[in-house]
Design an enzyme around this catalytic site. Structure first.
Site, PDB file in Angstrom:
ATOM      1  N   THR B  78       0.843  -1.181   0.000  1.00 33.44           N
ATOM      2  CA  THR B  78       0.000   0.000   0.000  1.00 33.44           C
ATOM      3  C   THR B  78       0.888   1.243   0.000  1.00 33.44           C
ATOM      4  OG1 THR B  78      -1.546  -1.253   1.346  1.00 33.44           O
ATOM      5  CG2 THR B  78      -1.851   1.137   1.295  1.00 33.44           C
ATOM      6  N   GLU B 111       9.829  -7.010  -2.324  1.00 30.49           N
ATOM      7  CA  GLU B 111      10.291  -5.920  -3.179  1.00 30.49           C
ATOM      8  C   GLU B 111      11.766  -6.094  -3.489  1.00 30.49           C
ATOM      9  OE1 GLU B 111       8.565  -5.512  -0.406  1.00 30.49           O
ATOM     10  OE2 GLU B 111       6.809  -4.259  -0.820  1.00 30.49           O
ATOM     11  N   ARG B 161       5.181   7.070   0.449  1.00 34.41           N
ATOM     12  CA  ARG B 161       4.532   6.718   1.711  1.00 34.41           C
ATOM     13  C   ARG B 161       5.523   6.845   2.861  1.00 34.41           C
ATOM     14  NH1 ARG B 161       2.511   0.504   3.194  1.00 34.41           N
ATOM     15  NH2 ARG B 161       3.218   0.650   5.342  1.00 34.41           N
ATOM     16  N   ASN B1056      -4.287  -8.512   3.723  1.00 31.76           N
ATOM     17  CA  ASN B1056      -4.287  -7.122   4.172  1.00 31.76           C
ATOM     18  C   ASN B1056      -4.149  -6.130   3.033  1.00 31.76           C
ATOM     19  OD1 ASN B1056      -4.363  -5.301   6.445  1.00 31.76           O
ATOM     20  ND2 ASN B1056      -2.253  -4.793   5.913  1.00 31.76           N
TER      21      ASN B1056
END
Lengths: 344, 1243
Positions: B78, B111, B161, B1056
């Protein structure tokens, strides 16, 4: 050469054995094997009115549930291009079956209410099916609903479907009617090209461990044939429409009896599930053996030969027969337990 | 200033020889050298410029990235996940890229993996991209240095973020991208959705030309999730911007055995430094290349960008410098202030790296006196944040060498704003300009918070607004479950695409997964919308749930004369008297136009259940009159068809019916002229809550957390546990009601309750005195307890109404089987009495743990849960396991929790479900990261073991003084709860004894005495962690032999982040990144762990066998080495009604999809078979289990052939695996098998 051919729904069939709507008809490969084994036609599994609605609503509900609630997981599933909901998947199946086999392919639509969904009949016709079997199954649980209202619903549905299509329409019904002969005639007059006798339903059973009601559908057996023979024989003289017997046809003898009662075709599913698709060949062989032994030339020769008007004692199909059956049971059977139990 | 060479004239000669152009190429290209197939692809699609689309920033960036890539490596995080999801979806739809071929999209295990794969793909000559954010970007850093060091063109698209520091935050700021500024990547910032698309293209074009890799970023959520009307870039523009010769040059540099080279060497002191300096020309050339690309884009689209864009007065004296979305809010403010004659301006930084001092200085007005440089990041301990330092150095150097455009060097202030998506509004911008006008402004400041600790914050007037009066501003309060956000996304598309209007939609979600409140902010109007902040002055307010009126001040933002639409069970005639006082006051004072509709009834009658979205959307269009009514209705219906059409006609018809019915039931309320209500807003927490909860937590619960000053918030991220009990959310429409006459007291309902809201106690009969007359009890079915009473009590305000308890209840009425020992009943009539009963129940004594057998469910249900009222999804399949853990071992547990669902419902503010018992003991919980959780937990074990060892040494050293107590402490048997309790008492004695000893060793022991009591370390996480990103660490920890317990809450998907495939996802299940159904089988983590022979392994499913689950937890804790419990956890991402979760677990076991077993190396030591199969051979067809779930059926609907094939294969997997397990379980016992597990046993 014995002629096994018959006419059903205006179609010339090589023999009266038709694979009826069931799970085997969901698979093109199985249908091909049924053709190879001698099925003269196939009725595809049913497209259900409720299923289309419910699957659509279920999918929508669960694709939407929990979405757009939490910033990290705004959805839970990828967006698919299409879902094959509604009749599309079914229609594609019709097209693929038609392309795969040479025998007539009869589509099947299962529902109770007249309305938008009968448009699917036309779509099945356009997809190439040779005819339609309209499978009507309704459980009138509402005590306010009269027999007339139920029957009107059936008749309206048949009339509407007939008006929407050009290809022949068979109507498959149950036998739980107070005036079945009258209803049959009304359906006949509403345009039904055939009546298929009878539906077999899932019935609620009780699971005693869990105290739950569970739907149950067992495979048919030959004894279920009798009620069908009974009604085919009664209806045969009164109808323009063809008759088909389905349920309890397991052996050559069963098929022959259906013919004699007045049916144009005898349909099979349970026996094929139980014994396998090649069983069709055995049934056909049994028929030929019997016909040869009894010097029959053709199937059409025997169709309706034991129907209500064709037997010496039509009362055999009526209440008078009840007494006879009871007394027959009271008679001793040779070597049977009944004899042993008789007082000396 | 020296003229800087442009383009690639500084390229080394061997690169030029490889075919790279030596000058910048503009405009359309010659395709003569391309293959016929590629030429066709490149010329076939017409340009679609001129049309509009209404999309979010992620889709905008992905739209470009996808078309310009042939290899895409992804991993969900996210707020960037949707970029990868779009890429995956387009690939699954076989959508071609610019060259007519479908990009290869691959999900990696992390990642770090994505960056590695990307590095490889680039080396092999692919055009490759990835998408990420936050910690994900940090994991890419090592490869970013390599990729940049090797001058490899690529673009990483980042939804910027916050980083996890004192806490994780999923929200937006620039901490992540700023952490990469030394990697050598160019950094290009987009301020808006349109820019996210445009600058994505600029980045892809410029990287090919400059050979400098690009990080293209935009603000997480604010831009990534803002829905806005933009002009899309067509293939024509893309084609014109991408120089095909540069693509070929990139390929020509690739590793190939046809022309082999060596890359990635190791260099010695002789050349490393020089080699590091070789790249300078590329970085010097890069800004001009970017500006050229921007200019070409302007030529194609008319949209002009500059490396540094200035807006404001030509003679500005005060200029703010910043980048990304905040720049739009600043620009809007500057325009407003300029109209008032103020000499202000804003400089938007687009290309942050390489930072072009030259371009910066030439963009700045020479008149500037004060600069305020704003950073959306924090570097504790630095002189200032990065952008500030860059500007400071640039201005200072220019002033020193005399190359500055201004006569006197301006004063430069540095400010922080907007961390973790903190709002950044025109009022704050105005506050900064006001500060800049002061003679002695704060040199370092913060804006948007109240810093009462180090006094960095600037004051500002929050009422200042620059909202355009021509813009319609609408706010909608909804529940997640009612579909409000989805409908508003539809509305904004309708307005954006059907009207000649600009449109913007932004959506705010809360921190709970069940009963969550959503707030939608919609703007539209005739002028461009730059308002990158929430609406503070609404012209339209809709409240989609009547109950919100008592919890939220929904009219706070309503402007005078605004329209208020309320979903109300009360009609227009009677609603007034049911409104809370504050609502009445505001309606009167602000002269609001007030409409009501019983949306729930209309929705219910249309067959929509609780989804009032379509109903309320129709009302919005009808009242707001943004479109003529008929046109609006037609547009809504068209949108419904577009959105739901493929889900079937029935769904479309149902929604259409809801629209028609809505309009018939909408009515305007005659507003009274005086306040009549006695209904007050409910307090966020009760008065008896602890001080911290009342002072801090309550503000967050009430949605007023922005008002908390710095001093109110803990400095190190440490918070009290046990706070969910104060947050009464009251979200269940129905709650379970107990029939004490039917109940068999089996405890199954208590066990499965995901929220610990249904509890049982056994207590002496006298304790029932004082209870209300409706408090129920029954004789306890524990013979040994004599006449004790039993009560099963529900917490009515904490229940989510999931009904799992009712489904699992085995006790049915003998005269009417539908009636069970617990049934769901409407909550409102029960609320008051049950709330009283719940409070009484809490006052009853907790179970004496020594009196019960914790080996049986019936008794375990009586143990106090130390995990309660989480914000997990209603019916969550994970939380019952955590609750069980807390009941069994909570007062001795230290928990390391991987990032994921369990860290969110376990640790997201404002409240936490982890709590304490009456002694004040309970689980101590911490989350480190996603990828390192096993190591994090192992570290805890190492510390605890070391401390225990040292404490024991100290006890030994102090033995003469401690006497018998010392030897008892050292010899203590802590294998049972009673043993642990006895040791706790000894430690209390020890502390008392130590206070009387005046020695360094005594003081040492006093600080470590608690280490002598056994501690249970639990490492908890989901399958994304255990199977994928954290697997390497998990494997190492399992191999360590140390005494840790690992609990994997296996939902078979990344729950999630929204349902992406993990290696636990079963074959044939649909997940994001596996839209065609997962082609490969589920990884068998349990089997892998068993191969060590030293790890206790259990595979459990509570619904399959609760007794086996309990046994596994107890055995895992008792096992002296590492244990691994893999727990089947049904999940909202499986797509069925979770009230049937336990039935579905049972079906999973019966089908063999989830065989139950325990592997206990201790048994092998005793000559027994270590593996015990606890479930029977598969007896249920897999299809019967799988086709209850949408994750499987959606494939059967969308691709029946594939579904059939994968189901077949999965069925074969099951048979094969079961045979293998049976074989393993039947193998002769290996006498030599020995466990090294005891190495870690220091208890």
């Amino acid at each position: 050469m014995i002629d096994l051919s018959t006419r059903y729904l205006g179609l010339r069939l090589s023999n009266p054995l038709v694979a009826s709507a069931g799970p085997l008809c969901e698979d093109v490969g199985s249908i091909r094997r049924m053709e190879d084994a001698g099925a003269a036609a196939v009725v595809l599994h049913s497209l259900f009115e409720e299923q289309i609605t419910l699957e659509s609503e279920y999918l929508d509900q669960h694709l939407s549930h929990g979405t757009e609630s939490f910033a990290e997981s705004l959805t839970y599933f990828p967006d698919m291009g299409s879902y094959n909901l509604g009749p599309d998947g079914y229609l594609e199946h019709v097209r693929r079956v038609k392309a795969a086999v040479a025998i007539p392919v009869i589509g099947s639509l299962n529902g109770v209410s007249t309305g938008g969904w009968i448009a699917h009949a036309k779509k099945i016709e356009d997809a190439g099916a040779d005819a339609l079997e309209l499978n009507i199954y309704y459980v009138p649980t509402d005590p306010e609903m009269s027999a007339v209202q139920v029957e009107d619903m059936y008749v309206d549905l048949v009339r509407d479907v007939k008006a929407s299509v050009k290809f022949p329409v068979a109507v498959k019904i149950g036998h739980a009617f107070s005036a079945l002969a009258h209803l049959a005639r009304r359906l006949d007059q509403a345009g039904a090209d055939a009546l298929v006798l009878f539906n077999r339903f899932y019935l609620p059973d009780f699971d005693l461990d869990r105290l739950e009601v569970v739907p149950r559908l067992t495979l048919s057996s030959s004894h279920e044939l009798l009620v069908r023979l009974h009604w085919a024989a009664i209806l045969y003289p009164h109808l323009r429409a063809d008759l088909a017997v389905t349920g309890g046809v397991h052996a050559g003898e069963d098929a022959l009896k259906a013919m004699m009662a007045g049916a144009r075709v005898a349909m099979m599913t349970s026996a094929l599930l139980k014994y396998g698709i090649p069983h069709l060949k055995a049934v056909r062989a049994q028929m030929l053996v019997w016909m040869e032994a009894h010097e029959y030339e053709s199937i059409e020769q025997m169709q309706g030969s034991m129907s209500y008007w064709s037997v010496r004692e039509p009362a055999a199909f009526e209440r008078a027969n009840y007494m006879k059956v009871l007394s027959a049971y009271a008679l001793p059977t040779e070597g049977g337990s009944g004899a042993a139990e008789r007082p000396a | 200033m020296a003229k800087r060479p442009s383009g690639l004239t500084f390229l080394p000669s061997w690169v030029r020889e490889a075919g790279a152009p030596t000058t910048v190429v503009h405009g359309l290209l010659s395709y003569s050298a391309m293959s016929n197939a590629t030429e066709t692809a490149l010329t076939a699609a017409p340009s679609d410029v001129g049309t509009h689309v209404t999309i979010d920033g992620n889709e905008a960036a992905a739209h470009v990235a996808y078309q310009l890539s042939d290899v895409i490596a992804i991993y969900p995080i996210t707020p960037s996940s949707t970029m990868g999801e779009w890429a995956d979806q387009w690939a699954s739809e076989r959508r071609p890229n610019l060259w007519g071929t479908v990009p290869s999209v691959t999900e990696m295990q992390s990642e770090g993996g994505a960056a590695g794969a990307l590095h490889g793909a680039l080396q092999a000559g692919a055009l490759a991209t990835t998408f990420t954010a936050s910690q994900g970007l940090l994991l890419m850093i090592p490869n970013m240095y390599k990729i940049a060091g090797e001058l490899t063109p690529t673009v990483f698209h980042v939804a910027a973020r916050s980083l996890a520091t004192q806490a994780l935050s999923i929200f937006g700021d620039h901490s992540d991208v700023m952490a990469t500024r030394a990697t050598g990547f160019a950094m290009l910032a987009s301020s808006s959705v349109q820019e996210a698309m445009d600058l994505a293209l600029v980045a892809h074009a410029a990287t090919l030309e400059s050979r400098v890799p690009f990080l293209h970023f935009f603000d997480g959520f604010r831009t990534s999730h803002e829905v806005a009307k933009v002009r899309p870039l067509g293939t024509g523009e893309l084609r014109a911007m991408i120089d095909q010769r540069l693509v070929r040059a990139h390929r020509d540099r690739a590793l190939s055995p046809e022309r082999p080279v060596l890359r990635g060497t190791a260099q010695n002191p002789d050349i490393y430094f020089q080699a590091r300096e070789t790249v300078n020309p590329y970085y010097l050339a890069c800004p001009a290349i970017v500006q050229n690309a921007m200019d070409r884009l302007a030529g194609l689209t008319g949209r002009r960008y500059r490396l540094f864009d200035y807006a404001g007065a030509a003679d500005a004296e005060r200029v703010i410098v910043l980048m990304a979305s905040g720049a739009d809010a600043a620009r809007e403010t500057v325009e407003h202030l300029r109209a008032r004659g103020e000499k202000v301006g804003v400089l938007t930084v687009r290309l942050y790296r390489p930072f072009s001092a030259e371009h910066f200085l030439t963009t700045l007005p020479a008149t500037v006196r004060t600069l305020a440089v704003l950073d959306r990041t924090k570097e504790p301990g630095s002189v200032g944040e990065p952008l500030y330092l860059d500007v400071m150095a640039t201005v200072g150097e220019a002033a020193a060498v005399g190359s500055a455009p201004f006569e006197k060097a301006p004063r430069v202030l540095g400010g922080r704003y907007g961390l973790g998506s903190k709002e950044f509004t025109p009022a704050m911008v105005k506050g900064i300009f006001d500060e800049m006008a002061k003679p002695r402004p704060l040199a370092r400041f913060t804006i948007g918070i109240h810093d009462d600790v180090t006094h960095t914050s600037l004051a500002y007037d929050p009422s200042f607004s620059t909202e355009d009066p021509a813009t319609v501003r609408a706010i909608f309060y909804g529940l997640g479950a009612d579909g409000t956000v989805g409908a508003n996304k539809n509305s904004i598309k309708i307005i954006g695409e059907e009207m000649n209007n600009y449109a913007q939609g932004y959506f705010v979600y809360d921190s709970k997964k069940s009963g969550s409140v959503t707030v939608s902010h919609l703007r539209f109007g005739p002028r461009p919308i730059r308002s990158t902040y929430l609406i503070s002055r609404a012209t339209f307010v809709a409240c989609h749930q009547f109950s919100f009126l008592e919890r939220l001040d929904v009219l706070r933002t309503a402007e005078p004369g605004a329209v208020f639409l309320l979903n109300s069970p009360y009609g227009s005639a009677e609603v007034w008297d049911h409104l809370p006082r504050g609502v009445q006051e505001q309606i009167i004072a602000k002269r609001l136009r007030f409409y009501v509709i019983d949306g729930n009834r209309v929705a219910r009658e249309a067959g929509m259940g609780g989804r009032v979205n379509t109903v309320m959307q129709a009302c919005f269009f009808a009242i707001s009159r943004v479109l003529p009514r008929e046109e609006a209705i037609a547009a809504i219906k068209h949108a419904i068809e577009k959105t739901y059409g493929k889900r079937g006609e029935a769904v479309v018809r149902k929604n259409w019916a809801a629209v028609d019915s809505a309009l018939e039931h909408l009515s305007e309320v005659r507003v009274h002229d005086r306040v009549t209500s006695a209904v007050e807003m409910r307090p966020a927490v009760p008065d008896e809550a602890p001080e911290f909860v009342r002072r801090v937590t309550a503000k967050m619960i009430a949605g007023e957390g922005d008002e908390l000053a710095v001093s109110a918030v803990p400095a190190d991220g440490t918070y009290p546990t046990g706070t969910t009990r104060w947050e009464k959310r009251n979200i269940a429409l129905e709650i379970p009601v107990w029939d004490e006459t039917l109940c068999i007291q089996c405890g199954k309902c208590v066990l499965v309750c995901p929220h610990a809201v249904i509890r049982a106690k056994v207590y002496p009969p006298a304790r029932v005195e004082g209870a209300s007359s409706c408090f129920k009890s029954a004789p306890a079915r524990w013979r040994e307890l004599g006449d004790a009473r039993f009560t099963l009590q529900v917490a009515p305000e904490d229940c989510t109404g999931c009904a799992l308890c009712v489904e699992v209840c085995p006790a049915k009425s003998k005269s009417e089987v539908r009636h069970k020992a617990i049934d769901m009943m409407p909550q409102p009539p029960l609320h008051d009495q049950e709330a009283i009963n719940w409070r009484f129940f809490l006052g009853l004594p907790e179970a004496d743990r020594s009196a019960f057998n914790t080996g049986q469910i019936k008794d375990v249900q009586l143990l106090q849960p130390l995990f309660e009222f989480s914000g997990a999804c209603a019916g969550c399949g994970e939380t019952p396991y955590l609750k069980l853990l807390s009941q069994l071992f909570g007062d001795q547990a230290v928990i390391a929790n991987a990032t994921g669902c369990s860290s969110i419902y376990g640790g997201n503010q404002p409240t936490t479900p982890w709590t304490v018992n009456q002694s004040g003991r309970g689980p101590a919980w911490a989350n480190s990261l996603f990828e390192d959780n096993a190591e994090f937990g192992l570290g805890m074990r190492l510390a605890l073991d070391k401390q225990a060892e040292y404490a024991r040494e100290l006890v030994t050293r102090l033995a003469p003084a401690l006497g018998q107590l010392g030897s008892s402490l050292l010899a203590a048997d802590q294998s049972t709860e009673a043993g642990i309790e006895a040791q706790r008492e000894r430690v209390s004695e020890l502390k008392w004894a130590l206070t009387g000893l005046d020695s360094a060793e005594a003081r040492e022991l006093l600080s470590l005495a608690d280490a002598l009591v056994k501690k249970s370390v639990w490492i908890v996480g989901g399958d994304g962690w255990a199977y994928d990103i954290g697997y390497g660490g998990l494997d190492h920890v399992l191999a360590s032999g140390r005494k840790v317990n690992v609990l994997v809450l296996d939902t078979e998907v990344y729950s999630n982040t929204g349902g992406q495939m993990s290696k636990s996802t079963p074959r044939g299940a649909v997940a994001k990144f596996a839209a065609g159904g997962k082609p490969g089988p589920k990884k068998d983590l349990a089997l892998m762990a068993m191969t060590y022979g030293t790890v206790y392994v259990a595979r459990v499913a509570m619904g399959g066998s609760d007794a086996q689950t309990l046994k596994a937890f107890r055995e895992a804790e008792a096992y002296p080495g590492p244990s691994l419990i893999i727990a089947y956890s049904h999940c909202i991402a499986h797509g069925y009604d979770l009230r049937h979760g336990m039935d579905q677990q049972k079906a999973a076991v019966q089908s063999g999809h989830w065989p139950l077993f325990r592997y206990n190396p201790e048994l092998a030591k005793d000559g027994q078979q270590a593996l015990q199969l606890d479930s029977k051979a598969p007896s249920l067809p897999l299809k019967t289990y799988a086709y209850n779930e949408t994750r499987y059926t959606m494939l059967a609907h969308s691709n029946p052939e594939a579904a059939r094939r994968l189901l077949d294969e999965a069925q074969k997997d099951i048979q094969a695996r079961w045979r293998f397990y049976e074989h393993l379980a039947g193998l002769p016992v290996n006498e030599t098998a020995s466990s090294t597990a005891s190495e870690g046993d220091h208890d």
